[in-house]
Design an enzyme around this catalytic site. Structure first.
Site, PDB file in Angstrom:
ATOM      1  N   ARG A  52       0.820  -1.213   0.000  1.00  0.00           N
ATOM      2  CA  ARG A  52       0.000   0.000   0.000  1.00  0.00           C
ATOM      3  C   ARG A  52       0.849   1.256   0.000  1.00  0.00           C
ATOM      4  O   ARG A  52       0.498   2.272  -0.543  1.00  0.00           O
ATOM      5  CB  ARG A  52      -0.929  -0.027   1.221  1.00  0.00           C
ATOM      6  CG  ARG A  52      -1.728   1.255   1.407  1.00  0.00           C
ATOM      7  CD  ARG A  52      -2.776   1.100   2.494  1.00  0.00           C
ATOM      8  NE  ARG A  52      -3.735   0.062   2.147  1.00  0.00           N
ATOM      9  CZ  ARG A  52      -4.415  -0.663   3.038  1.00  0.00           C
ATOM     10  NH1 ARG A  52      -4.223  -0.467   4.328  1.00  0.00           N
ATOM     11  NH2 ARG A  52      -5.268  -1.577   2.647  1.00  0.00           N
ATOM     12  N   TYR A  53       1.969   1.191   0.695  1.00  0.00           N
ATOM     13  CA  TYR A  53       2.857   2.349   0.820  1.00  0.00           C
ATOM     14  C   TYR A  53       4.056   2.147  -0.107  1.00  0.00           C
ATOM     15  O   TYR A  53       4.409   1.010  -0.414  1.00  0.00           O
ATOM     16  CB  TYR A  53       3.320   2.488   2.267  1.00  0.00           C
ATOM     17  CG  TYR A  53       2.198   2.715   3.256  1.00  0.00           C
ATOM     18  CD1 TYR A  53       1.567   3.955   3.340  1.00  0.00           C
ATOM     19  CD2 TYR A  53       1.752   1.698   4.095  1.00  0.00           C
ATOM     20  CE1 TYR A  53       0.535   4.166   4.256  1.00  0.00           C
ATOM     21  CE2 TYR A  53       0.722   1.901   5.010  1.00  0.00           C
ATOM     22  CZ  TYR A  53       0.120   3.139   5.084  1.00  0.00           C
ATOM     23  OH  TYR A  53      -0.888   3.353   5.974  1.00  0.00           O
ATOM     24  N   ARG A  95       7.281  -0.077   1.554  1.00  0.00           N
ATOM     25  CA  ARG A  95       7.170  -1.176   2.515  1.00  0.00           C
ATOM     26  C   ARG A  95       5.939  -2.037   2.248  1.00  0.00           C
ATOM     27  O   ARG A  95       4.957  -1.562   1.697  1.00  0.00           O
ATOM     28  CB  ARG A  95       7.142  -0.649   3.954  1.00  0.00           C
ATOM     29  CG  ARG A  95       6.075   0.390   4.242  1.00  0.00           C
ATOM     30  CD  ARG A  95       6.544   1.265   5.402  1.00  0.00           C
ATOM     31  NE  ARG A  95       5.482   2.151   5.918  1.00  0.00           N
ATOM     32  CZ  ARG A  95       5.140   3.278   5.341  1.00  0.00           C
ATOM     33  NH1 ARG A  95       5.684   3.672   4.219  1.00  0.00           N
ATOM     34  NH2 ARG A  95       4.193   4.028   5.881  1.00  0.00           N
ATOM     35  N   CYS A 145      -3.615 -17.703  15.345  1.00  0.00           N
ATOM     36  CA  CYS A 145      -3.194 -16.820  16.439  1.00  0.00           C
ATOM     37  C   CYS A 145      -3.236 -17.591  17.750  1.00  0.00           C
ATOM     38  O   CYS A 145      -4.021 -18.516  17.888  1.00  0.00           O
ATOM     39  CB  CYS A 145      -4.156 -15.643  16.573  1.00  0.00           C
ATOM     40  SG  CYS A 145      -4.256 -14.639  15.104  1.00  0.00           S
ATOM     41  N   CYS A 155      -8.727 -12.722  19.332  1.00  0.00           N
ATOM     42  CA  CYS A 155      -9.218 -11.521  19.994  1.00  0.00           C
ATOM     43  C   CYS A 155     -10.593 -11.180  19.429  1.00  0.00           C
ATOM     44  O   CYS A 155     -10.783 -11.184  18.213  1.00  0.00           O
ATOM     45  CB  CYS A 155      -8.257 -10.368  19.756  1.00  0.00           C
ATOM     46  SG  CYS A 155      -6.548 -10.809  20.134  1.00  0.00           S
ATOM     47  N   CYS A 193     -10.922  -8.453  16.651  1.00  0.00           N
ATOM     48  CA  CYS A 193      -9.938  -8.485  15.555  1.00  0.00           C
ATOM     49  C   CYS A 193     -10.502  -8.042  14.211  1.00  0.00           C
ATOM     50  O   CYS A 193     -11.571  -8.453  13.787  1.00  0.00           O
ATOM     51  CB  CYS A 193      -9.365  -9.885  15.416  1.00  0.00           C
ATOM     52  SG  CYS A 193      -8.137  -9.990  14.105  1.00  0.00           S
ATOM     53  N   ARG A 253      -9.229  -8.916  11.401  1.00  0.00           N
ATOM     54  CA  ARG A 253      -9.177 -10.023  10.446  1.00  0.00           C
ATOM     55  C   ARG A 253     -10.025 -11.201  10.926  1.00  0.00           C
ATOM     56  O   ARG A 253      -9.752 -12.361  10.610  1.00  0.00           O
ATOM     57  CB  ARG A 253      -7.718 -10.458  10.241  1.00  0.00           C
ATOM     58  CG  ARG A 253      -6.828  -9.311   9.797  1.00  0.00           C
ATOM     59  CD  ARG A 253      -5.684  -9.761   8.915  1.00  0.00           C
ATOM     60  NE  ARG A 253      -4.935  -8.599   8.451  1.00  0.00           N
ATOM     61  CZ  ARG A 253      -3.835  -8.149   9.025  1.00  0.00           C
ATOM     62  NH1 ARG A 253      -3.341  -8.773  10.085  1.00  0.00           N
ATOM     63  NH2 ARG A 253      -3.216  -7.089   8.541  1.00  0.00           N
ATOM     64  N   ASP A 256     -11.493  -0.515  13.800  1.00  0.00           N
ATOM     65  CA  ASP A 256     -11.889  -0.646  12.396  1.00  0.00           C
ATOM     66  C   ASP A 256     -13.364  -1.035  12.297  1.00  0.00           C
ATOM     67  O   ASP A 256     -13.956  -1.512  13.258  1.00  0.00           O
ATOM     68  CB  ASP A 256     -11.069  -1.763  11.731  1.00  0.00           C
ATOM     69  CG  ASP A 256      -9.624  -1.358  11.489  1.00  0.00           C
ATOM     70  OD1 ASP A 256      -9.383  -0.164  11.247  1.00  0.00           O
ATOM     71  OD2 ASP A 256      -8.749  -2.240  11.556  1.00  0.00           O
ATOM     72  N   ASP A 301      -7.345   3.716  10.523  1.00  0.00           N
ATOM     73  CA  ASP A 301      -7.009   3.005   9.289  1.00  0.00           C
ATOM     74  C   ASP A 301      -8.228   3.207   8.393  1.00  0.00           C
ATOM     75  O   ASP A 301      -9.273   2.585   8.603  1.00  0.00           O
ATOM     76  CB  ASP A 301      -6.734   1.523   9.577  1.00  0.00           C
ATOM     77  CG  ASP A 301      -5.719   0.931   8.612  1.00  0.00           C
ATOM     78  OD1 ASP A 301      -5.521   1.523   7.516  1.00  0.00           O
ATOM     79  OD2 ASP A 301      -5.134  -0.112   8.930  1.00  0.00           O
ATOM     80  N   LYS A 356      -3.249   4.384   7.199  1.00  0.00           N
ATOM     81  CA  LYS A 356      -3.366   4.961   8.533  1.00  0.00           C
ATOM     82  C   LYS A 356      -3.270   6.480   8.457  1.00  0.00           C
ATOM     83  O   LYS A 356      -2.287   7.006   7.945  1.00  0.00           O
ATOM     84  CB  LYS A 356      -2.270   4.413   9.434  1.00  0.00           C
ATOM     85  CG  LYS A 356      -2.369   2.922   9.621  1.00  0.00           C
ATOM     86  CD  LYS A 356      -1.177   2.390  10.396  1.00  0.00           C
ATOM     87  CE  LYS A 356      -1.130   0.889  10.373  1.00  0.00           C
ATOM     88  NZ  LYS A 356      -0.716   0.331   9.064  1.00  0.00           N
TER      89      LYS A 356
HETATM   90  C1  PLP Z   1       0.225  -0.569   8.914  1.00  0.00           C
HETATM   91  C2  PLP Z   1       0.678  -0.996   7.623  1.00  0.00           C
HETATM   92  C3  PLP Z   1       2.002  -0.805   7.230  1.00  0.00           C
HETATM   93  C4  PLP Z   1       3.051  -0.154   8.128  1.00  0.00           C
HETATM   94  O1  PLP Z   1       2.735   1.146   8.400  1.00  0.00           O
HETATM   95  P1  PLP Z   1       3.718   2.038   9.301  1.00  0.00           P
HETATM   96  O2  PLP Z   1       2.983   3.320   9.443  1.00  0.00           O
HETATM   97  O3  PLP Z   1       4.986   2.162   8.538  1.00  0.00           O
HETATM   98  O4  PLP Z   1       3.920   1.316  10.578  1.00  0.00           O
HETATM   99  C5  PLP Z   1       2.376  -1.214   5.976  1.00  0.00           C
HETATM  100  N1  PLP Z   1       1.489  -1.762   5.122  1.00  0.00           N
HETATM  101  C6  PLP Z   1       0.193  -1.943   5.468  1.00  0.00           C
HETATM  102  C7  PLP Z   1      -0.739  -2.543   4.489  1.00  0.00           C
HETATM  103  C8  PLP Z   1      -0.258  -1.576   6.728  1.00  0.00           C
HETATM  104  O5  PLP Z   1      -1.531  -1.767   7.078  1.00  0.00           O
HETATM  105  S1  SF4 Z   2      -5.733  -9.056  16.989  1.00  0.00           S
HETATM  106 FE1  SF4 Z   2      -6.399 -10.562  15.422  1.00  0.00          FE
HETATM  107  S2  SF4 Z   2      -4.543 -11.059  14.303  1.00  0.00           S
HETATM  108 FE2  SF4 Z   2      -3.891 -10.118  16.243  1.00  0.00          FE
HETATM  109  S3  SF4 Z   2      -3.609 -11.836  17.656  1.00  0.00           S
HETATM  110 FE3  SF4 Z   2      -5.682 -11.088  17.963  1.00  0.00          FE
HETATM  111  S4  SF4 Z   2      -6.936 -12.378  16.600  1.00  0.00           S
HETATM  112 FE4  SF4 Z   2      -4.813 -12.594  15.910  1.00  0.00          FE
END
Ligand code: PLP
Ligand code: SF4
Length: 364
Positions: free
Chosen positions: A93-94, A97, A106, A110, A113, A115, A273, A310, A317
């Site tokens: 996305r960025y 990175r 996991c 949680c 979560c 996901r 989220d 996000d 973010k």
């Molecule tokens: C959070 C995230 C990152 C890392 O973001 P930073 O602001 O550099 O910590 C990179 N890619 C994705 C898809 C993310 O959700």
């Molecule tokens: S927040 Fe989601 S991805 Fe992270 S440990 Fe908990 S269940 Fe797993």
């Protein structure tokens, strides 16, 4: 037979249905078990033993609530990580990175979560998707930062994890490797000397852990964090703001202080989220801004995380801050400090700004 490490035994002894919870807390198992059919439950005994009573912050994060099934408003997949996904389970996305998912399991599921729909159910992450992800990183020289996520990447055993990390480290344009894990909080026995000794061979490695409440900080979690820090790994913490758990400046300030005491630097405070089954945890945005206002200036600068949303729709973010700017024009900026007092900072002369820019252009 391979030697069973203590943490894998601990993991196997986790609580995965409501019967024992019902017995321990004199409540009903039906509701809990009904939710488990849609969203799995797993609570390591270590974390379960931190519950003091029904509905406390530890309980709310780990024990299924019927509210999870009543949420029809929120979308199933909030972040649209797929849209920025050139190969399966890698999000780019960025510019510099990527996020690489290396497991969908996991130590704890949680309840809040993001996901939720993915973790602990189907296996969509395979050695093939991981290999494709690593190939993608190898062929994109702009990637200097790789974030391993999941699920929880430390669910992968040390041997496999080392294979993944070493092949990423072998890519010359990758500068840093990051691991996002909740193990120090929910199952600290995972953080062994063997793990730390392996990780430190591949420096610079950074770990972002995830604590949401001061009652999650115990001698065991402290030992786990200190062990990682002792291996030269800088530690950050991502915290999710949640209604009835930590949406309170006093609680969060205590959490941030306790994190620093175990050498963890607060990193992000997330607005919850939009994810189906988690609506009951959402707070209003004002509540996060109030927390930030209560921290900044009142405590150590690096005890203050960045408050982010996000953005739904794949915006990434986006930071949010209480408004410290009262007036801002050509001539001056009028600011409010943490106590609400006003201060004025005069602008630099236009001509001077222009000259400096020219000098910078020549230098670079
Ligand atoms: C959070 C995230 C990152 C890392 O973001 P930073 O602001 O550099 O910590 C990179 N890619 C994705 C898809 C993310 O959700
Ligand atoms: S927040 Fe989601 S991805 Fe992270 S440990 Fe908990 S269940 Fe797993």
């Amino acid at each position: 037979m391979e030697h069973m490490e203590q943490w894998t035994i601990d993991l196997r002894n986790s609580i995965t249905n409501g019967d024992m919870i019902a017995r321990d807390f004199e409540t009903e198992a039906e509701g809990i078990n009904a939710v488990c059919k849609t969203y799995p439950m797993r609570i390591p005994r270590y974390y379960y033993n931190l519950i003091r009573e029904i509905g406390d912050p530890i309980w709310k994060q780990s024990v299924p609530s019927i509210n999870e099934l009543l949420d029809d408003d929120s979308p199933e997949y909030p972040l649209q990580e797929e849209e920025d996904s050139p190969v399966p389970r890698l999000t780019h996305r960025y510019p510099d990175r990527v996020l690489l998912l290396i497991t969908d399991r996991c130590p704890m599921y949680c309840r809040f979560c993001t996901r939720k729909r993915m973790v602990g159910r189907t296996s969509v992450i395979t050695e093939k998707t991981i290999a494709m992800g690593i190939d993608y990183i190898r062929s994109h020289t702009e990637i200097r930062d790789v974030l391993l996520s999941g699920g929880d990447p430390l669910m992968v055993n040390d041997r496999k994890l080392e294979l993944i990390i070493s092949s990423i480290r072998a890519i010359s344009h990758v500068e840093i490797i990051r691991i996002g894990t909740r193990f120090p909080c929910v199952l600290p026995s995972r953080i062994t000397d063997d793990l730390c000794n392996m990780l430190k061979k591949y420096h610079p490695i950074f770990v972002n852990t995830h604590f949401n409440h001061p009652s999650e900080i115990t001698p065991q979690s402290k030992e786990a964090c200190e062990r990682l820090a002792g291996a030269g790994i800088p530690l950050g913490c991502q915290t999710v703001l949640m209604k009835g758990i930590n949406d309170n400046p006093v609680i969060l300030k205590e959490l941030m202080h306790k994190l620093l005491m175990m050498r963890v630097r607060p990193y992000y405070l997330y607005q919850a989220d939009l994810t189906r089954g988690t609506n009951h945890f959402r707070t209003r945005v004002e509540s996060g801004l109030q927390v930030m206002q209560a921290l900044r200036g009142y405590t150590t600068g690096f005890a203050v995380p960045q408050f982010v949303i996000d953005a739904p729709g794949g915006g990434g973010k986006i930071p949010l801050m209480p408004d410290y700017v009262i007036k801002f024009d050509e001539r001056e900026i009028v600011l409010r400090n943490f106590e609400g007092k006003e201060f004025c900072y005069p602008q630099a002369d236009q001509q001077y700004v222009k000259d400096t820019r020219e000098i910078e252009l020549i230098n670079f």
